[in-house]
Design an enzyme around this catalytic site. Structure first.
Site, mmCIF file in Angstrom:
data_model
loop_
_atom_site.group_PDB
_atom_site.id
_atom_site.type_symbol
_atom_site.label_atom_id
_atom_site.label_comp_id
_atom_site.label_asym_id
_atom_site.label_seq_id
_atom_site.Cartn_x
_atom_site.Cartn_y
_atom_site.Cartn_z
ATOM 1 N N GLY A 49 0.839 -1.185 0.000
ATOM 2 C CA GLY A 49 0.000 0.000 0.000
ATOM 3 C C GLY A 49 0.872 1.232 0.000
ATOM 4 C CB CYS A 102 6.303 1.273 6.441
ATOM 5 S SG CYS A 102 5.683 2.864 5.856
ATOM 6 C CG LEU A 103 6.903 0.900 0.149
ATOM 7 C CD1 LEU A 103 6.239 1.340 -1.140
ATOM 8 C CD2 LEU A 103 7.966 -0.149 -0.116
ATOM 9 C CG HIS A 144 0.528 0.394 7.346
ATOM 10 N ND1 HIS A 144 1.617 -0.169 7.971
ATOM 11 C CD2 HIS A 144 1.042 1.300 6.465
ATOM 12 C CE1 HIS A 144 2.735 0.383 7.494
ATOM 13 N NE2 HIS A 144 2.409 1.272 6.572
ATOM 14 C CD GLU A 145 -0.894 2.001 3.115
ATOM 15 O OE1 GLU A 145 -0.475 3.168 2.994
ATOM 16 O OE2 GLU A 145 -0.122 1.026 3.164
ATOM 17 C CG HIS A 148 1.226 5.934 6.014
ATOM 18 N ND1 HIS A 148 2.440 6.357 6.506
ATOM 19 C CD2 HIS A 148 1.425 4.667 5.583
ATOM 20 C CE1 HIS A 148 3.331 5.371 6.386
ATOM 21 N NE2 HIS A 148 2.737 4.336 5.839
HETATM 22 NI NI NI Z 1 3.539 2.500 5.292
#
Ligand code: NI
Length: 182
Positions: A49, A102-103, A144-145, A148
Site C-alpha cells: 500500500g 513500510c516503504l 496502516h494506510e 499514514h
Molecule cells: Ni507504510
C-alpha cells in the site's frame, strides 16, 4: 506515469495530516494522474500500500494491492483498491499482533497490534461511495494506510519496540514467528 519519490521516516510530511479531497475533484486529471503514479510507485517498490503523505501529497488518497509479493510471501491476495477520504470503523474489539513493514521505513519489520475486522467507508477513483468489510491482512493494511493519512507510522502503534528488526535479521530470527492473539 511516473515513479514518485517516497518520503522516509524523519521527513515531516509523514507526521502531517492529509486533507480530504473535495469529491468533485476526484475525477480531475491531476488526481487521476496522482493515483496512477501512486499505483506505479507501489508496484516499483513491491509495497502492499501507499498513502499520499508518503509521496509528499497531503491529500487523503491511498492505494492498496497485494499480488504475489516477494516482500510478503505469505500474504493473501488483495485486489487493487483505491481509497479516498477513508473512514475506518472497527467491527469488534478483537486485536491481533502481526508483522508490518513500510516503504517509508525501508528494510525494517515490526510487530503491530491491529483490529482484525474493520468497515471501510471511502470513495473510489470514479468518486463512487464505497463501503466494504475487511478482515485480517486486508484490515491491517487499511489501518496502516489510514494511519499514514493521519500522520501516524506503524512504529507508533508497536507495543514492544524489541520486535523492530532489520529485514535481514528478521529473516534469520523472526520469520515464521506467528502472530499472538490478544
Ligand atoms: Ni507504510
Amino acid at each position: 506515469m511516473a515513479i514518485l519519490k517516497v518520503a522516509r521516516l524523519g521527513h515531516p510530511v509523514l507526521r502531517m495530516k492529509a486533507e480530504p479531497l473535495p469529491v468533485e475533484k476526484i475525477r480531475s486529471a491531476d488526481v487521476q494522474r496522482l493515483i496512477d503514479d501512486m499505483v506505479e510507485t507501489m508496484h516499483e517498490y513491491d509495497g502492499a500500500g501507499l498513502a499520499g503523505n508518503q509521496v509528499h501529497e497531503l491529500v487523503q488518497v491511498a492505494v492498496i494491492e497485494v499480488e504475489a509479493n516477494p516482500r510478503y510471501p505469505d500474504a493473501p491476495v488483495i485486489p487493487l483498491t483505491i481509497v479516498i477520504n477513508p473512514m475506518v470503523t472497527p467491527l469488534s474489539e478483537e486485536i491481533e499482533d502481526g508483522w508490518e513493514g513500510c516503504l517509508s521505513v525501508p528494510d525494517m519489520r515490526g510487530m503491530v497490534p491491529r483490529y482484525t475486522a474493520v468497515r471501510l467507508d471511502c470513495y473510489d477513483r470514479e468518486a463512487n461511495r464505497v463501503s466494504l468489510l475487511a478482515k485480517d491482512f486486508f484490515a491491517r493494511v487499511i489501518q496502516h494506510e489510514t494511519d499514514h493519512l493521519n500522520g501516524i507510522v506503524y512504529i507508533d502503534r508497536m507495543r514492544d519496540l524489541r520486535t523492530l528488526s532489520h529485514i535481514a535479521e528478521w529473516n534469520k530470527h523472526w520469520l515464521g514467528v506467528r502472530e499472538q492473539n490478544d
